[in-house]
Design a protein around this motif. Sequence first.
Motif, PDB file in Angstrom:
ATOM      1  N   ALA A   1     133.756  -5.479  31.708  1.00  0.00           N
ATOM      2  CA  ALA A   1     134.301  -5.715  30.442  1.00  0.00           C
ATOM      3  C   ALA A   1     133.963  -4.421  29.664  1.00  0.00           C
ATOM      4  O   ALA A   1     134.827  -3.938  28.686  1.00  0.00           O
ATOM      5  CB  ALA A   1     133.368  -6.713  29.762  1.00  0.00           C
ATOM      6  N   MET A   2     132.588  -3.590  30.032  1.00  0.00           N
ATOM      7  CA  MET A   2     132.568  -2.298  29.450  1.00  0.00           C
ATOM      8  C   MET A   2     133.384  -1.537  30.049  1.00  0.00           C
ATOM      9  O   MET A   2     134.001  -0.649  28.978  1.00  0.00           O
ATOM     10  CB  MET A   2     131.189  -2.090  29.721  1.00  0.00           C
ATOM     11  N   ASP A   3     133.787  -1.204  30.943  1.00  0.00           N
ATOM     12  CA  ASP A   3     134.732  -0.340  31.601  1.00  0.00           C
ATOM     13  C   ASP A   3     136.280  -0.435  30.944  1.00  0.00           C
ATOM     14  O   ASP A   3     137.035   0.565  30.970  1.00  0.00           O
ATOM     15  CB  ASP A   3     135.075  -0.627  33.207  1.00  0.00           C
ATOM     16  N   ARG A   4     136.622  -1.789  30.443  1.00  0.00           N
ATOM     17  CA  ARG A   4     137.832  -1.945  29.870  1.00  0.00           C
ATOM     18  C   ARG A   4     137.910  -1.931  28.418  1.00  0.00           C
ATOM     19  O   ARG A   4     138.785  -2.439  27.737  1.00  0.00           O
ATOM     20  CB  ARG A   4     138.515  -3.247  30.232  1.00  0.00           C
ATOM     21  N   ASN A   5     136.489  -1.951  27.937  1.00  0.00           N
ATOM     22  CA  ASN A   5     136.356  -2.088  26.454  1.00  0.00           C
ATOM     23  C   ASN A   5     136.685  -3.355  25.918  1.00  0.00           C
ATOM     24  O   ASN A   5     137.539  -3.207  24.763  1.00  0.00           O
ATOM     25  CB  ASN A   5     136.991  -0.839  25.892  1.00  0.00           C
ATOM     26  N   GLN A   6     136.650  -4.404  26.679  1.00  0.00           N
ATOM     27  CA  GLN A   6     136.969  -5.764  26.398  1.00  0.00           C
ATOM     28  C   GLN A   6     135.547  -6.873  26.180  1.00  0.00           C
ATOM     29  O   GLN A   6     134.738  -6.414  27.011  1.00  0.00           O
ATOM     30  CB  GLN A   6     138.050  -6.328  27.231  1.00  0.00           C
ATOM     31  N   ARG A   7     135.926  -7.774  25.343  1.00  0.00           N
ATOM     32  CA  ARG A   7     134.731  -8.704  25.275  1.00  0.00           C
ATOM     33  C   ARG A   7     134.758  -9.387  26.711  1.00  0.00           C
ATOM     34  O   ARG A   7     135.707  -9.728  27.245  1.00  0.00           O
ATOM     35  CB  ARG A   7     135.080  -9.702  24.088  1.00  0.00           C
ATOM     36  N   LEU A   8     133.433  -9.766  26.935  1.00  0.00           N
ATOM     37  CA  LEU A   8     133.107 -10.538  28.132  1.00  0.00           C
ATOM     38  C   LEU A   8     133.898 -11.762  28.377  1.00  0.00           C
ATOM     39  O   LEU A   8     134.516 -12.004  29.483  1.00  0.00           O
ATOM     40  CB  LEU A   8     131.738 -10.698  28.166  1.00  0.00           C
ATOM     41  N   ALA A   9     134.094 -12.540  27.271  1.00  0.00           N
ATOM     42  CA  ALA A   9     134.739 -13.815  27.506  1.00  0.00           C
ATOM     43  C   ALA A   9     136.288 -13.381  27.890  1.00  0.00           C
ATOM     44  O   ALA A   9     136.771 -14.246  28.450  1.00  0.00           O
ATOM     45  CB  ALA A   9     134.753 -14.472  26.037  1.00  0.00           C
ATOM     46  N   HIS A  10     137.034 -12.285  27.383  1.00  0.00           N
ATOM     47  CA  HIS A  10     138.235 -12.104  27.632  1.00  0.00           C
ATOM     48  C   HIS A  10     138.412 -11.550  29.185  1.00  0.00           C
ATOM     49  O   HIS A  10     139.464 -12.112  29.824  1.00  0.00           O
ATOM     50  CB  HIS A  10     138.573 -10.852  26.697  1.00  0.00           C
ATOM     51  N   VAL A  11     137.441 -10.971  29.374  1.00  0.00           N
ATOM     52  CA  VAL A  11     137.444 -10.341  30.974  1.00  0.00           C
ATOM     53  C   VAL A  11     137.475 -11.716  31.837  1.00  0.00           C
ATOM     54  O   VAL A  11     138.031 -11.971  32.930  1.00  0.00           O
ATOM     55  CB  VAL A  11     136.514  -9.443  31.441  1.00  0.00           C
ATOM     56  N   ALA A  12     136.497 -12.518  31.532  1.00  0.00           N
ATOM     57  CA  ALA A  12     136.196 -13.970  32.285  1.00  0.00           C
ATOM     58  C   ALA A  12     137.672 -14.790  32.183  1.00  0.00           C
ATOM     59  O   ALA A  12     137.778 -15.246  33.320  1.00  0.00           O
ATOM     60  CB  ALA A  12     135.187 -14.871  31.450  1.00  0.00           C
ATOM     61  N   GLU A  13     138.110 -14.726  31.249  1.00  0.00           N
ATOM     62  CA  GLU A  13     139.377 -15.346  31.183  1.00  0.00           C
ATOM     63  C   GLU A  13     140.607 -14.796  32.082  1.00  0.00           C
ATOM     64  O   GLU A  13     141.438 -15.411  32.797  1.00  0.00           O
ATOM     65  CB  GLU A  13     140.090 -15.503  29.468  1.00  0.00           C
ATOM     66  N   SER A  14     140.602 -13.487  32.168  1.00  0.00           N
ATOM     67  CA  SER A  14     141.413 -12.727  33.164  1.00  0.00           C
ATOM     68  C   SER A  14     141.104 -13.096  34.658  1.00  0.00           C
ATOM     69  O   SER A  14     141.977 -13.501  35.355  1.00  0.00           O
ATOM     70  CB  SER A  14     141.357 -11.463  32.796  1.00  0.00           C
ATOM     71  N   VAL A  15     139.772 -13.259  34.854  1.00  0.00           N
ATOM     72  CA  VAL A  15     139.181 -13.513  36.088  1.00  0.00           C
ATOM     73  C   VAL A  15     139.606 -15.054  36.684  1.00  0.00           C
ATOM     74  O   VAL A  15     140.276 -15.118  37.730  1.00  0.00           O
ATOM     75  CB  VAL A  15     137.859 -13.259  36.474  1.00  0.00           C
ATOM     76  N   ILE A  16     139.570 -15.792  35.764  1.00  0.00           N
ATOM     77  CA  ILE A  16     140.004 -17.229  35.937  1.00  0.00           C
ATOM     78  C   ILE A  16     141.390 -17.300  36.078  1.00  0.00           C
ATOM     79  O   ILE A  16     141.876 -17.980  37.101  1.00  0.00           O
ATOM     80  CB  ILE A  16     139.467 -18.122  34.604  1.00  0.00           C
ATOM     81  N   THR A  17     142.199 -16.603  35.304  1.00  0.00           N
ATOM     82  CA  THR A  17     143.742 -16.677  35.437  1.00  0.00           C
ATOM     83  C   THR A  17     144.173 -16.253  36.793  1.00  0.00           C
ATOM     84  O   THR A  17     145.141 -16.669  37.409  1.00  0.00           O
ATOM     85  CB  THR A  17     144.390 -15.934  34.274  1.00  0.00           C
ATOM     86  N   MET A  18     143.427 -15.137  37.165  1.00  0.00           N
ATOM     87  CA  MET A  18     143.896 -14.335  38.427  1.00  0.00           C
ATOM     88  C   MET A  18     143.430 -15.263  39.676  1.00  0.00           C
ATOM     89  O   MET A  18     144.356 -15.526  40.465  1.00  0.00           O
ATOM     90  CB  MET A  18     143.152 -12.985  38.490  1.00  0.00           C
ATOM     91  N   ALA A  19     142.444 -16.198  39.545  1.00  0.00           N
ATOM     92  CA  ALA A  19     141.767 -16.714  40.671  1.00  0.00           C
ATOM     93  C   ALA A  19     142.907 -18.128  40.753  1.00  0.00           C
ATOM     94  O   ALA A  19     143.407 -18.508  41.827  1.00  0.00           O
ATOM     95  CB  ALA A  19     140.432 -17.335  40.394  1.00  0.00           C
ATOM     96  N   GLU A  20     143.385 -18.519  39.606  1.00  0.00           N
ATOM     97  CA  GLU A  20     144.157 -19.803  39.614  1.00  0.00           C
ATOM     98  C   GLU A  20     145.608 -19.354  40.111  1.00  0.00           C
ATOM     99  O   GLU A  20     146.409 -19.897  40.971  1.00  0.00           O
ATOM    100  CB  GLU A  20     144.501 -20.204  38.163  1.00  0.00           C
ATOM    101  N   LEU A  21     146.062 -18.014  39.835  1.00  0.00           N
ATOM    102  CA  LEU A  21     147.120 -17.513  40.335  1.00  0.00           C
ATOM    103  C   LEU A  21     147.055 -17.370  41.830  1.00  0.00           C
ATOM    104  O   LEU A  21     148.282 -17.642  42.408  1.00  0.00           O
ATOM    105  CB  LEU A  21     147.523 -16.021  39.703  1.00  0.00           C
ATOM    106  N   LEU A  22     146.219 -16.973  42.483  1.00  0.00           N
ATOM    107  CA  LEU A  22     145.902 -16.579  43.927  1.00  0.00           C
ATOM    108  C   LEU A  22     145.593 -17.943  44.662  1.00  0.00           C
ATOM    109  O   LEU A  22     145.656 -17.799  45.941  1.00  0.00           O
ATOM    110  CB  LEU A  22     144.886 -15.551  44.006  1.00  0.00           C
ATOM    111  N   THR A  23     145.417 -19.106  44.016  1.00  0.00           N
ATOM    112  CA  THR A  23     145.134 -20.298  44.888  1.00  0.00           C
ATOM    113  C   THR A  23     146.126 -21.364  44.885  1.00  0.00           C
ATOM    114  O   THR A  23     147.184 -20.988  44.384  1.00  0.00           O
ATOM    115  CB  THR A  23     143.823 -21.050  44.208  1.00  0.00           C
TER     116      THR A  23
END
Length: 192
Positions: A170-192
């Motif tokens: 989140a810090m590296d991308r200058n994004q909110r932690l919740a936004h990064v978490a949503e991206s992780v969830i979306t990617m995980a759903e895409l890959l399963t």
Amino acid sequence: MSLSVLLVDDDPTRAAIVELALREAGYEVVTVVNTSTEMLTQVRAMRPDVIIIDRDSPDRDTLEHVCMITRDDPRPIVMFTQDKDRTLMREALEAGVSAYVVDGLSVERVRPIVEVALVRFEQWQALRRELDQAQTNLAERKVIERAKGIVMKQRRCTEDEAYALLRKLAMDRNQRLAHVAESVITMAELLT
């Protein structure tokens, strides 16, 4: 600066008396309407600071329109009525009325009643914002917890390590932690 008032009264004679009382109390009456349908239209058009409704007994239409105003464009609403029915009083307050005053209106009472309604409205708005923020925070925490679980499973790491990885991303991308978490969830759903 005086507050602008929308007056809703279905009795023209009484409306003239109430309008005079409001002006004597220092308020600017921007318009007087006699139906709740007109009230809704005029609130959107005139954007008054306060709405004052003077009815012998508020009807369902009036309460429904108060509810719509409270939902779409909240502002303090004072209701003067002759109806002492507790159920109706409760319904009016639940619809968004800031002050429900029984037994009429007098010049001396107008300003204090409107002032109390303004304070009560501000308190209600603050509580509403607080509740919205708490709900947002809770939803974000749930998303972050879910993302931590995904990271822990994929990286075979501890909860603290997963949180640190999410936080760093989140810090590296200058994004909110919740936004990064949503991206992780979306990617995980895409890959399963």
